[in-house]
Design an enzyme around this catalytic site. Structure first.
Site, PDB file in Angstrom:
ATOM      1  N   ALA A 121       1.503  -1.237   0.213  1.00 43.52           N
ATOM      2  CA  ALA A 121      -0.239   0.212   0.188  1.00 43.52           C
ATOM      3  C   ALA A 121       0.444   1.225  -0.048  1.00 43.52           C
ATOM      4  O   ALA A 121       1.030   1.734   1.201  1.00 43.52           O
ATOM      5  CB  ALA A 121      -1.093   0.034   1.232  1.00 43.52           C
ATOM      6  N   ALA A 122       1.894   1.390  -1.255  1.00 44.96           N
ATOM      7  CA  ALA A 122       2.670   2.429  -1.182  1.00 44.96           C
ATOM      8  C   ALA A 122       2.061   3.677  -1.154  1.00 44.96           C
ATOM      9  O   ALA A 122       3.253   4.609  -1.189  1.00 44.96           O
ATOM     10  CB  ALA A 122       3.469   1.868  -2.499  1.00 44.96           C
ATOM     11  N   ALA A 123       1.524   4.336  -1.942  1.00 43.60           N
ATOM     12  CA  ALA A 123       1.438   6.048  -2.252  1.00 43.60           C
ATOM     13  C   ALA A 123       1.149   6.393  -1.110  1.00 43.60           C
ATOM     14  O   ALA A 123       0.320   6.017   0.262  1.00 43.60           O
ATOM     15  CB  ALA A 123      -0.183   6.208  -3.296  1.00 43.60           C
ATOM     16  N   GLY A 125       4.808   7.049  -1.306  1.00 41.96           N
ATOM     17  CA  GLY A 125       5.735   6.935  -1.473  1.00 41.96           C
ATOM     18  C   GLY A 125       6.681   7.282  -0.945  1.00 41.96           C
ATOM     19  O   GLY A 125       8.146   6.875  -1.509  1.00 41.96           O
ATOM     20  N   LYS A 127       8.068   5.653   2.235  1.00 45.44           N
ATOM     21  CA  LYS A 127       8.264   4.507   2.421  1.00 45.44           C
ATOM     22  C   LYS A 127       9.021   3.591   1.727  1.00 45.44           C
ATOM     23  O   LYS A 127      10.427   2.957   1.743  1.00 45.44           O
ATOM     24  CB  LYS A 127       7.077   3.268   3.308  1.00 45.44           C
ATOM     25  N   ASP A 145      -0.899   0.299  -5.400  1.00 44.23           N
ATOM     26  CA  ASP A 145      -1.693   1.104  -4.539  1.00 44.23           C
ATOM     27  C   ASP A 145      -2.679   0.880  -5.792  1.00 44.23           C
ATOM     28  O   ASP A 145      -2.763   0.811  -7.193  1.00 44.23           O
ATOM     29  CB  ASP A 145      -1.533   2.924  -4.568  1.00 44.23           C
ATOM     30  N   ASP A 196       1.954  -1.461   5.287  1.00 45.48           N
ATOM     31  CA  ASP A 196       1.392  -0.131   6.378  1.00 45.48           C
ATOM     32  C   ASP A 196       0.034   0.089   6.005  1.00 45.48           C
ATOM     33  O   ASP A 196       0.309   0.752   4.858  1.00 45.48           O
ATOM     34  CB  ASP A 196       2.604   1.522   5.657  1.00 45.48           C
ATOM     35  N   CYS A 250      -0.838   3.851  11.259  1.00 39.81           N
ATOM     36  CA  CYS A 250      -0.813   5.007  12.240  1.00 39.81           C
ATOM     37  C   CYS A 250      -2.075   5.277  13.218  1.00 39.81           C
ATOM     38  O   CYS A 250      -2.722   6.381  13.114  1.00 39.81           O
ATOM     39  CB  CYS A 250      -0.575   6.015  11.296  1.00 39.81           C
TER      40      CYS A 250
END
Length: 327
Positions: A121-123, A125, A127, A145, A196, A250
């Protein structure tokens, strides 16, 4: 109005009760952290973000504070995000604005040069680019994503930060689409996976900005947990035997954190929670031992990380899981 009165006037009482149950005696510290935090950033060595960049920022009036657990991370003490975005270092992708806590999952993942790594779940970017930097752009990195707009932002940031640039012994690509379906072609493929997960973002609440908490309710927590579960099992299927997965959020809700991992372990006998490692200067909160009549096993309580938020760093949950070797 006192800070306590302001909190009661804005935040759901159900949310406050949950926080007291999660944090216990640390609740008094947590309730003071629903604020706008200082701007933080990290150097990007891929684009030659180095000590010269720091010297240039300081010579232009930026007062920077070091972060004890990272030589690349800094807190801006006297200027705004807009001020930082006007600098040459920012425009050239030599620095990347990122919250401190969100840097930790990639650091805890500890990818090595030459490995195959997935950021599910990269966006936007941050991480992904940090993973690339730790790998020194040697190996293979896939970033996914499912949101088309966020995926475009992901591509833009990775290009700006030099991550998508073709290099010898380096492959990096962005996969757009539902993560569960997209990575079916990568069964048992990756050495390390970072998830994440999309979450309730409870640690990013700012009192006075209802957009950050007006949506909160326990139904949303359940919906988030369901979606996270799908992603977690998909991520696990893409991880090779002997590989390592880092799961993080988070948010504070145990349903999205330790309870999520507890239920995952019940159905993944080849999974073992391992220590995230010592991180200097991080304030840890206890992992809950029980939630909603569900006991949390010792390996999670002992090895997972729940960060107590501060005025400079948001709260975070991070868990590191190893997949047993085949046979």
């Amino acid at each position: 109005m006192s800070s306590l009165g302001a909190r009661k006037a804005t935040l759901s009482e159900d949310f406050v009760v949950r926080l007291k149950e999660i944090f216990g005696s640390d609740f008094a510290r947590v309730e003071k952290t629903f604020i706008n935090r200082s701007t933080t950033f990290r150097l990007n060595p891929i684009n030659k973000g180095d000590q010269e960049v720091l010297s240039s920022l300081r010579s232009n009036g930026f007062k920077l504070k070091n972060v004890p657990w990272s030589r690349e991370a800094y807190i801006v003490e006297n200027k705004s995000l807009l001020d930082l975005q006007k600098t040459e270092a920012y425009e050239a992708g030599k620095i990347y604005v990122q919250s401190l806590a969100s840097m930790l999952p990639a650091i805890i993942l500890s990818p090595r040069e030459g490995e195959r790594v997935l950021d599910l779940a990269a966006a936007p970017g941050g991480k992904t680019s940090l993973v690339a930097a730790v790998m020194k752009c040697r190996g293979e990195l896939v970033a996914c994503d499912n949101n088309p707009i966020r995926a475009e932002r992901l591509k833009y940031n990775l290009k700006k930060l030099g991550v998508l640039e073709e290099k010898t012994s380096w492959k990096c690509r962005v996969e757009e689409g539902d993560g569960v379906d997209t990575i079916k072609k990568y069964q048992n493929y990756f050495d390390r996976v970072l998830l994440d997960a999309p979450c309730g973002a409870e640690s990013r609440i700012v009192l006075g900005d209802k957009r950050t908490y007006g949506f909160w309710n326990e139904r949303n927590i359940k919906d988030n947990a369901f979606f996270q579960r799908r992603l977690l099992f998909a991520a696990w299927s893409a991880l090779r035997p002997g590989g390592t997965l880092v799961y993080s959020t988070c948010t504070f809700a145990p349903e999205e954190n330790e309870l999520q991992i507890e239920r995952f372990l019940e159905e993944a006998p080849d999974a073992e929670v391992i220590p995230v490692g010592e991180i200097r200067g991080i304030a840890r909160a206890n992992i809950v031992s029980r939630w909603k009549d569900k006991k949390i096993r010792e390996s999670i309580r002992k090895n997972a990380l729940r960060i107590i938020p501060t005025g400079e760093m948001e709260g975070f949950f991070v868990c590191k899981i190893r997949k047993a070797e085949a046979g």
